[in-house]
Write a protein that holds these residues in place. Sequence first.
Motif, mmCIF file in Angstrom:
data_model
loop_
_atom_site.group_PDB
_atom_site.id
_atom_site.type_symbol
_atom_site.label_atom_id
_atom_site.label_comp_id
_atom_site.label_asym_id
_atom_site.label_seq_id
_atom_site.Cartn_x
_atom_site.Cartn_y
_atom_site.Cartn_z
ATOM 1 N N GLN A 523 0.852 -1.182 0.000
ATOM 2 C CA GLN A 523 0.000 0.000 0.000
ATOM 3 C C GLN A 523 0.888 1.232 0.000
ATOM 4 N N GLY A 524 0.369 2.277 -0.579
ATOM 5 C CA GLY A 524 1.175 3.492 -0.689
ATOM 6 C C GLY A 524 0.602 4.420 -1.726
ATOM 7 N N GLU A 525 1.490 5.175 -2.418
ATOM 8 C CA GLU A 525 1.076 6.137 -3.426
ATOM 9 C C GLU A 525 1.819 5.886 -4.730
ATOM 10 N N MET A 548 -6.626 -11.252 -5.986
ATOM 11 C CA MET A 548 -6.210 -9.917 -5.559
ATOM 12 C C MET A 548 -7.199 -8.849 -6.017
ATOM 13 N N VAL A 549 -7.268 -7.772 -5.219
ATOM 14 C CA VAL A 549 -8.009 -6.570 -5.575
ATOM 15 C C VAL A 549 -7.048 -5.388 -5.462
ATOM 16 N N GLY A 550 -7.024 -4.550 -6.488
ATOM 17 C CA GLY A 550 -6.244 -3.323 -6.444
ATOM 18 C C GLY A 550 -7.144 -2.167 -6.056
ATOM 19 N N PHE A 551 -7.275 -1.909 -4.773
ATOM 20 C CA PHE A 551 -8.143 -0.818 -4.298
ATOM 21 C C PHE A 551 -7.531 0.541 -4.619
ATOM 22 N N ILE A 552 -8.331 1.442 -5.165
ATOM 23 C CA ILE A 552 -7.981 2.859 -5.223
ATOM 24 C C ILE A 552 -8.487 3.461 -3.920
ATOM 25 N N THR A 553 -7.563 3.858 -3.046
ATOM 26 C CA THR A 553 -7.947 4.314 -1.714
ATOM 27 C C THR A 553 -8.036 5.824 -1.592
ATOM 28 N N THR A 590 -1.460 18.084 -22.107
ATOM 29 C CA THR A 590 -1.359 18.902 -20.881
ATOM 30 C C THR A 590 -1.928 18.129 -19.692
ATOM 31 N N GLY A 591 -1.490 16.902 -19.531
ATOM 32 C CA GLY A 591 -1.988 16.096 -18.424
ATOM 33 C C GLY A 591 -1.503 16.604 -17.083
ATOM 34 N N ASP A 592 -1.956 15.934 -16.030
ATOM 35 C CA ASP A 592 -1.565 16.292 -14.670
ATOM 36 C C ASP A 592 -0.845 15.117 -14.024
ATOM 37 N N ALA A 593 0.142 15.422 -13.203
ATOM 38 C CA ALA A 593 0.879 14.390 -12.472
ATOM 39 C C ALA A 593 0.063 13.980 -11.238
ATOM 40 N N VAL A 594 -1.033 13.281 -11.484
ATOM 41 C CA VAL A 594 -1.954 12.876 -10.429
ATOM 42 C C VAL A 594 -1.301 11.802 -9.557
ATOM 43 N N THR A 595 -1.542 11.863 -8.258
ATOM 44 C CA THR A 595 -1.053 10.838 -7.329
ATOM 45 C C THR A 595 -2.234 10.028 -6.802
ATOM 46 N N VAL A 596 -2.135 8.738 -6.983
ATOM 47 C CA VAL A 596 -3.184 7.812 -6.544
ATOM 48 C C VAL A 596 -2.654 7.017 -5.361
ATOM 49 N N SER A 597 -3.423 6.928 -4.282
ATOM 50 C CA SER A 597 -3.075 5.993 -3.209
ATOM 51 C C SER A 597 -3.824 4.687 -3.455
ATOM 52 N N TYR A 598 -3.214 3.590 -3.051
ATOM 53 C CA TYR A 598 -3.747 2.273 -3.414
ATOM 54 C C TYR A 598 -3.421 1.265 -2.319
ATOM 55 N N ALA A 599 -4.113 0.123 -2.381
ATOM 56 C CA ALA A 599 -3.802 -1.023 -1.514
ATOM 57 C C ALA A 599 -3.977 -2.285 -2.340
ATOM 58 N N VAL A 600 -2.927 -3.084 -2.412
ATOM 59 C CA VAL A 600 -2.990 -4.386 -3.078
ATOM 60 C C VAL A 600 -3.362 -5.407 -2.006
ATOM 61 N N VAL A 601 -4.566 -5.933 -2.106
ATOM 62 C CA VAL A 601 -5.082 -6.842 -1.087
ATOM 63 C C VAL A 601 -5.346 -8.199 -1.719
ATOM 64 N N GLU A 602 -4.700 -9.226 -1.176
ATOM 65 C CA GLU A 602 -4.925 -10.588 -1.657
ATOM 66 C C GLU A 602 -5.856 -11.308 -0.682
ATOM 67 N N PHE A 603 -7.056 -11.608 -1.158
ATOM 68 C CA PHE A 603 -8.026 -12.359 -0.368
ATOM 69 C C PHE A 603 -7.714 -13.837 -0.571
ATOM 70 N N GLU A 604 -6.667 -14.299 0.113
ATOM 71 C CA GLU A 604 -6.028 -15.548 -0.273
ATOM 72 C C GLU A 604 -6.716 -16.797 0.241
ATOM 73 N N GLU A 605 -7.526 -16.695 1.291
ATOM 74 C CA GLU A 605 -8.055 -17.917 1.870
ATOM 75 C C GLU A 605 -9.361 -18.348 1.214
ATOM 76 N N LYS A 606 -9.789 -19.555 1.578
ATOM 77 C CA LYS A 606 -10.785 -20.288 0.799
ATOM 78 C C LYS A 606 -12.176 -19.662 0.775
ATOM 79 N N ASN A 607 -12.531 -18.846 1.762
ATOM 80 C CA ASN A 607 -13.885 -18.290 1.782
ATOM 81 C C ASN A 607 -14.090 -17.155 0.786
ATOM 82 N N TRP A 608 -13.024 -16.702 0.131
ATOM 83 C CA TRP A 608 -13.133 -15.544 -0.759
ATOM 84 C C TRP A 608 -13.115 -15.961 -2.231
#
Length: 807
Positions: A523-525, A548-553, A590-608
């Motif tokens: 997770q980070g930016e 895995m889910v790549g959340f935009i936080t 003329t784009g913008d240097a946008v900063t996105v924060s994110y979290a890479v979450v692996e729902f690794e166990e069997k119930n997901w």
Amino acid sequence: MDKKGVIKLGLVFVLLLLLVGVVLSLVLSGAVIDKKVYTLGESVKINLKGIDNYVVKIKTPSTSYVKRGSDDVLIFQPRETGTYEVVVESDGATQNYMFRVVETGASTSPSQTNFPEKQAIRDARTASESANVVSEGFDEFVQGKAEVGKPVKWFKYLNKSEANTFVQIPSSVDLSKVKVFLLENGTQSEIKFDSNPASFPKGLNIEGKSGEYVVEFETPAPQIEEVQLSDREKKVLVYSDLHYKDVVAQTSIRELLTPEQKDLIKVHWNEENKDMRFNAFDSDNNGLLDKVEWVVPHLSNQTFNVSIEILNTHSRPSVGGIWEVRFLTSGRANLTIRAVDGTTWSNETNSEDLKFVEVACGGNVRSYEWINNSVFIENYECNETGYERSRVNTIGAHHLEFDFGGQKAYAHNMVNDFKVQRGLTRVTGTGVVLTAPTDFEAVSNLSRAFVRITGTRHTGSGRDDAQGSANADDVTASIYFINETAIAINRPSTASFNTRVTWEIVEYTGPEGGSNEFVVRKQGEHTFATTGNNETETFTGGINASKMVGFITGVRNPDTGRSDYEHQRTYTYFDNETTMRLIRGTQGTTGDAVTVSYAVVEFEEKNWRIQRVEHHYTSAGTIETETIPTALNDLSKAFIHVQKAIDDGDEGLDEHGQEVWLSSTSQVSFQLESGATTPSGHRGVAWIIENLQSGGPFDMNVQRGTFTKSSGSGTEPGSFNVTISNAVDLNISSVFTNDRSTGPGTAYPRGLFATMIVNSTAIEYYYMDNGQTQNGRWEVVQWPTADDTPPQWSNAKESPTDPATYT
């Protein structure tokens, strides 16, 4: 060697193989399961005596367990209902066994009491078609609904083809109470018949044309007698001279409990020594339960104890939270509370499973003595609800025993697999750092927690002290964990005024390797190059990209105007288990240097189960759909995280948003606002997070709904609430939401709502400017908790054995 010799040796070899197979089969036939059906809580004996070097695998409805050993008799304790399979392997041979586990009193479910007469007739027809023997009793008749205090009807179906048909009637039945109906053209009409009460066997003659007939009579009502044992308990005898089945019984109880406290009532079947399922009612609508109803499986005479328990026996606190046990007492006696069944506690430190906090009667805290590692209160008396409170320090289940003057009861908890924290922060300048414990409770491990902005567009919502429009750099913000005790909320360097940010921390607090576990891989930016629109983040430790889910936080946009809000919309996908790709629309020159924060979450166990659906729009103002690759099991156990990318130039209010929802178990619906231009430049993404757990102890539950904010309604800035239909537990609940806005123009931040669950039944939407109309969707997720306690294995001779190994 001649051919005959070859043939003889071949035959001998085949015979030896057959003999070996027979021997192995005989050896494994010693693996005996006592019976085919067990009730929940009953032990299953697996007889493996005489079998060396075995591997036994038990497949439960939700998981599998493996144990290895030799020459054992194992005792297995099932923890859920359903079908189980036992697979025993030894010396290359395999034997399979099946058994079922049902709820205690499952055959007595109140849902079985609805027994309409039409169904009884259908059952009577089925019974007559399969009957080969004429009985002198009631066997040829089907019993209708049986209820205490009401006569019971019986039915027999006849398909009469002869001119005169004799029907035998049970000897105890009064023939004057018998009726015969002809079923014809969908109606039934009563007909006359001849009877001879003195005949043997007792019966009646039906004359007339052939056709379908039903014979009906009534027998005396089952009865009830009650003995009041105390103000909270009574003994109930349900009886009759006939052996009725599935008899509905009911009794009154003292008005002490609200409907939410139904779990404090117990109906215990004395003859079978088991608790019954029941319904409880507030018949006079005064807010207190006064009647209990249950089903007696069979008569003649059965006794039940109906009582109000002193405890809320099961709870689900979080680690670090307070476990509160509510209890009721009558009279005065010594009260002793102790930890049992392996639970440890202290009244001084947090080094044990629990730390005792207090006992209170209503709002008054009682003094106590700590004696032999137990809470002791002499001559305890309380005419209100009593409370025992302890701090929870460890995961898993915990158990307390309450002894009030020799009467004992037990309370249990299962610590939640998840913990959710939330907050609202007014961010000024270029950002703020939230710190524990002032702003939130520190998380235990960054690989088990992530933080996200909960607004409809994953960012801030604008000023809380002024109305009107605002530039992108003044509204937007990103968020991420610096460490376990610090969270950064960042804004562009040119930001002025303030912006309102609502956020949530989602933390997995269950056991490592638990069936609901997720792992945060990174997770980070990420800051895009000025005109970049397809970039990557790499990480380590990933196992399966499909989980895995790549959340935009969060997202912060440095643009100092209002015409390039589209540059910040971003979606994600995974190239593989170590690379996440971040995509936004074309940026022009003329784009913008946008900063996105994110979290890479692996729902690794069997119930997901994780699925991703991407949609390329073709029109605006109409609903478009995408098929979910694998249909969902249950909409109430799935939610979506929504993302979007927009090409440069599609800058209007009616182009920035989208409305996305799960429209069925097999499809996701997408809708652009009708004024959006160039639909082909818009791409929507729905990450579908589904939990497959069923049967508890606490399954994931998702409620969803819609909202509309009309143009010009409300003050500026302002807020409005939407109602959550069923109250939720704030400690385990998250909100996910998205919206679209009418246009045209760039009067942002219209449509960018700050969103937060503010109490158990309400979500607040905050806005800076009330122009334009917004339509949106929301989902409130109560995260699940699984019972991941290993099964109780024991050896019949040497208990306990080594614990089972998870597969």
